[in-house]
Structures are given as C-alpha cells and as structure tokens.
Design an enzyme around this catalytic site. Structure first.
Site, PDB file in Angstrom:
ATOM      1  N   ARG A  53     -24.561 -19.276  30.982  1.00 52.25           N
ATOM      2  CA  ARG A  53     -24.486 -20.244  29.894  1.00 52.25           C
ATOM      3  C   ARG A  53     -23.039 -20.334  29.465  1.00 52.25           C
ATOM      4  NH1 ARG A  53     -22.295 -17.028  27.046  1.00 52.25           N
ATOM      5  NH2 ARG A  53     -22.459 -18.471  25.331  1.00 52.25           N
ATOM      6  N   ALA A  55     -20.241 -23.609  28.330  1.00 43.76           N
ATOM      7  CA  ALA A  55     -19.922 -24.868  29.007  1.00 43.76           C
ATOM      8  C   ALA A  55     -19.151 -24.686  30.330  1.00 43.76           C
ATOM      9  CB  ALA A  55     -19.168 -25.780  28.041  1.00 43.76           C
ATOM     10  N   GLN A 203     -26.331 -15.180  20.668  1.00 39.57           N
ATOM     11  CA  GLN A 203     -25.233 -14.992  21.634  1.00 39.57           C
ATOM     12  C   GLN A 203     -24.073 -14.212  21.033  1.00 39.57           C
ATOM     13  OE1 GLN A 203     -26.879 -17.867  21.164  1.00 39.57           O
ATOM     14  NE2 GLN A 203     -26.789 -19.201  22.954  1.00 39.57           N
ATOM     15  N   ASP A 244     -18.830 -27.414  23.514  1.00 36.85           N
ATOM     16  CA  ASP A 244     -19.520 -27.825  24.737  1.00 36.85           C
ATOM     17  C   ASP A 244     -19.177 -29.248  25.140  1.00 36.85           C
ATOM     18  OD1 ASP A 244     -21.249 -25.531  23.608  1.00 36.85           O
ATOM     19  OD2 ASP A 244     -21.917 -25.802  25.681  1.00 36.85           O
ATOM     20  N   ASN A 254     -20.677 -27.904  19.318  1.00 42.31           N
ATOM     21  CA  ASN A 254     -20.779 -26.488  19.704  1.00 42.31           C
ATOM     22  C   ASN A 254     -22.119 -25.943  19.213  1.00 42.31           C
ATOM     23  OD1 ASN A 254     -19.502 -24.140  20.918  1.00 42.31           O
ATOM     24  ND2 ASN A 254     -19.329 -23.311  18.854  1.00 42.31           N
TER      25      ASN A 254
HETATM   26  C1  LIG Z   1     -16.975 -21.666  26.413  1.00 42.24           C
HETATM   27  S1  LIG Z   1     -17.369 -21.724  24.936  1.00 42.24           S
HETATM   28  C2  LIG Z   1     -18.094 -23.186  24.329  1.00 42.24           C
HETATM   29  C3  LIG Z   1     -19.543 -23.193  24.240  1.00 42.24           C
HETATM   30  O1  LIG Z   1     -20.084 -23.309  25.532  1.00 42.24           O
HETATM   31  C4  LIG Z   1     -20.184 -22.027  23.477  1.00 42.24           C
HETATM   32  O2  LIG Z   1     -19.582 -21.878  22.227  1.00 42.24           O
HETATM   33  C5  LIG Z   1     -21.621 -22.369  23.304  1.00 42.24           C
HETATM   34  O3  LIG Z   1     -22.004 -23.044  22.365  1.00 42.24           O
HETATM   35  C6  LIG Z   1     -22.543 -21.936  24.365  1.00 42.24           C
HETATM   36  O4  LIG Z   1     -23.868 -22.305  24.139  1.00 42.24           O
HETATM   37  P1  LIG Z   1     -25.011 -21.766  25.085  1.00 42.24           P
HETATM   38  O5  LIG Z   1     -26.244 -22.430  24.576  1.00 42.24           O
HETATM   39  O6  LIG Z   1     -25.024 -20.283  24.945  1.00 42.24           O
HETATM   40  O7  LIG Z   1     -24.673 -22.219  26.494  1.00 42.24           O
END
Ligand SMILES: CSC[C@@H](O)[C@@H](O)C(=O)COP(=O)(O)O
Length: 368
Positions: A53, A55, A203, A244, A254
């Site tokens: 997971r 982005a 997370q 994201d 985000n």
């Molecule tokens: C590389 S960091 C940017 C985002 O991808 C991060 O903050 C995020 O919201 C991730 O969400 P997820 O749902 O865990 O994939």
C-alpha cells in the site's frame, strides 16, 4: 531501509529472475513476512488487500504486475486485460494509473515476444527512480526540519506530526513524509515524531511506529484525535504528511483524517507540509474535492480491530454493536489553502499552480 541490520526495499525481483518479492504489510508490526507474487491475480490481490500500500508502492507493484501478466500472455488483449484488472484494484492513488501507463507505453510498440522482458525492465526503472526520488524528497524536507531546529533551543527536539504511513513501506524505499525525518535523523538533528494511529487500519500505529522503532527514531503514538490538542499547546513544530493524488492546483488527497489535521494546524499557525514524488501529481485535474475518486473500503475495517493478544496470537475483535451500519471513506482532500508547502524531489514549492509549474516547467509546455 534496514530491518534488523539487513537492507530491504519493499518490492524486488526474486533470485529466480521473474517472480516478485514483497513485504506483506498486513502482518506488520507483529510479523515480518516476505511473500512472493507469481501472477497478475496475485499482484492485483496484493494491492487490493493492502499487502502493499502507499501510493508510490502501488504504482511500482502495478508495473511488476503487468510484467507478470505479460509473461503469461503478451498479446494486445492480454495487455489490455491486465491493465484493466490492475486499474480496478484501488481508485485513489494516481500512481497506479501512472505505473500502468508507463509500462504500457513502453511495451505496446513491441512484438509480443519482447514485451515481458521490457515490462520487467521498466518496472525495475520505476522502482529505482522511486527510491532516488524519495531520497531527494528527504534532502529537501530535512532542510525544513533543520530550519525548525535552528528556531529551537540547543538540543531541543523538533516535534513533527505525521499521519498514516508515508514511510519507506509506502514507497520502494525512504518514504515521502518520513524521508525528511530519516535524513534529518541521519544528520543528527534532534527530533521527535508524533505518530497518529490512523484509524481505521492503523497504518500509523502499526507501520510508521514499526519503521521508527527499527531506525531508533524517537516517537510517540497518539490517538488520531490528540493532534489538535498538542498543537494548541505548542507541542507540534510542523506536520508532514504524504499524498495519494495532488491536483495541478495543489490540493492533496491523503489518508482519511489528514484534512482535520490541516485545519488544526492552520488554526494554530503550525506549518503543514505535504511530501510527494512527482508521479503523484495528477496534472489533469484542479479541484481535489470534486475530482478525486475516494475509495470506500470494507466497513469491517471500522467495526473490527486486529492485534496481538497477551499470549502471542493475532486476533480480530468487533468494537461496534451488532447491527450498527458503518461507513469507511479511506481518503480525504485537503485544499491547497491549508498546505504551507509541497516537498518534491525537485525542491519545496507553494501548493499552487504557479508553485508546481515553477518546479515542473515542462508541464506548462503540455498545457498541464
Ligand atoms: C507515500 S505516502 C502517501 C500516501 O500513499 C499515504 O499517506 C497513504 O495515505 C496511504 O494509504 P493506504 O490506504 O495505506 O495505501
């Protein structure tokens, strides 16, 4: 980054030269499990079920997913089916589309027999580029942390609040929001990170905290609702989060809850930075609230909690009463007006069309 002294990336080609290794993030922080992807279906599942997971890592996994698919079926139809399958996994992070389109553009002109090798090559380039981009974000962001340190008393730590996991686990290496933290820490700048737990999937509590533990970075996990209070009492010097999808106007999308942190930061005069690699910019769109698709995930992520029991078992329990409906929007949009600056691989800029175009002038030529 290192896990118990061993350097890892989050995704890499197996020694067999074709299957793909990933760290299964659904098992962290309690188990460190490396798993193997051998097919398009497994790559799509890994993204959808969030074994991988974040982005940038979603983009890199999609690129390797196409390579795995083309190994089995390199025809035009096979390419289109694989691209559509991967595209349907998660809607919000624009890096998914970016990774798929980049591999597709590389392999489409080739004869089918040459496609799989070219896709593997492109996926490896994407992974290497992401690691380099994130290290560069780290350098630029660390300069902001250093400036904050200079405003504090000698030896006093800079208190940084972050939300979700935008560390190395969310990218191929280094991270986005956490890259400046790792670089500043490496440079000996005293710092401390407030880690939002980041309900519903936690997370922050499970992944960000794990990364910081592994690297010895001082930190404290807080309930999501604590950030505003800490800001009111001068206990947060700056916020850094990831994104994201970033619009051409500088709106950022985000993990759910980011917007509320930005509002609290705005009210308390706390700088709110967003760190992003340029593939996270969706140059086609301007208004994040209206134009960014927000993923709605399974309600059980809200109604249930998973964790380690006292006797070492991983268990899931329900926290809501039977019969309560739940909603689970996974992301929110923070309008550019609440973003102090964007930290990119090319430097720090205003969250505005002019700010972004000053760093990425080639986009002006293509009309954004
Ligand atoms: C590389 S960091 C940017 C985002 O991808 C991060 O903050 C995020 O919201 C991730 O969400 P997820 O749902 O865990 O994939």
């Amino acid at each position: 980054m290192k896990v118990d002294g061993i350097a890892y990336r989050t995704i890499w080609l197996d020694e067999d030269g074709w299957s793909v290794r990933i760290i299964d993030q659904t098992k962290l922080p309690h188990r460190f499990v490396v798993t193997r992807l051998t097919s398009l279906a497994e790559a799509a599942h890994a993204i959808r079920a969030m074994l991988v997971r974040g982005a940038p890592l979603i983009g890199a996994t999609a690129a390797y997913g196409l390579a795995l698919a083309l190994r089995a079926d390199p025809s035009d139809a096979g390419l289109e089916t694989a691209a559509a399958t991967l595209m349907a996994t998660r809607p919000t992070a624009v890096n998914l589309r970016w990774g798929i389109e980049r591999v597709r553009a590389r392999v489409q002109p080739l004869a089918p027999a040459e496609r799989a090798a070219a896709a593997y090559d492109e996926a490896a380039v994407i992974a290497d580029e992401d690691a380099a981009i994130c290290r560069s974000i780290g350098e630029h962001g660390a300069a902001l942390i250093r400036a904050a340190a200079e405003r504090k008393g000698p030896g006093e730590p800079v208190n940084i609040l972050t939300h979700c996991n935008a560390g190395w686990l969310a990218t191929v290496d280094w991270g986005t929001a956490l890259a400046p933290v790792f670089v500043a820490f490496e440079q000996g700048i005293p710092l401390h990170v407030w880690v939002d737990e980041t309900r519903p999937r936690n997370q922050g509590a499970s992944l960000t905290a794990w990364e910081l533990v592994k690297h010895g970075v001082p930190h404290t996990v807080i309930a999501d609702n604590a950030g505003g209070h800490l800001m009111q009492h001068g206990r947060v010097d700056l916020c850094i989060v990831g994104t994201d999808r970033t619009t051409a106007d500088g709106d950022v999308c985000n993990k759910i809850g980011t917007y509320l942190k930005a509002l609290a930061a705005h009210d308390n005069g706390v700088p709110f930075y967003v760190a992003l690699p340029s593939p996270t910019i969706d140059w086609r769109i301007h208004d994040g609230v209206r134009e960014i698709p927000i993923e709605e995930r399974d309600g059980r992520e809200v109604s249930e909690l998973t964790g380690l029991t006292g006797d070492g078992r991983i268990e899931t329990i329900r926290v809501t009463p039977d019969g309560s409906p739940v909603a689970n929007p996974a992301f929110d949009v923070t309008p550019a007006r609440y973003v102090t600056a964007l930290i990119t691989e090319r430097g720090v800029c205003a969250a505005s069309p002019g700010g972004l175009l000053a760093l990425f002038p080639e986009r002006a030529a293509v009309g954004v």
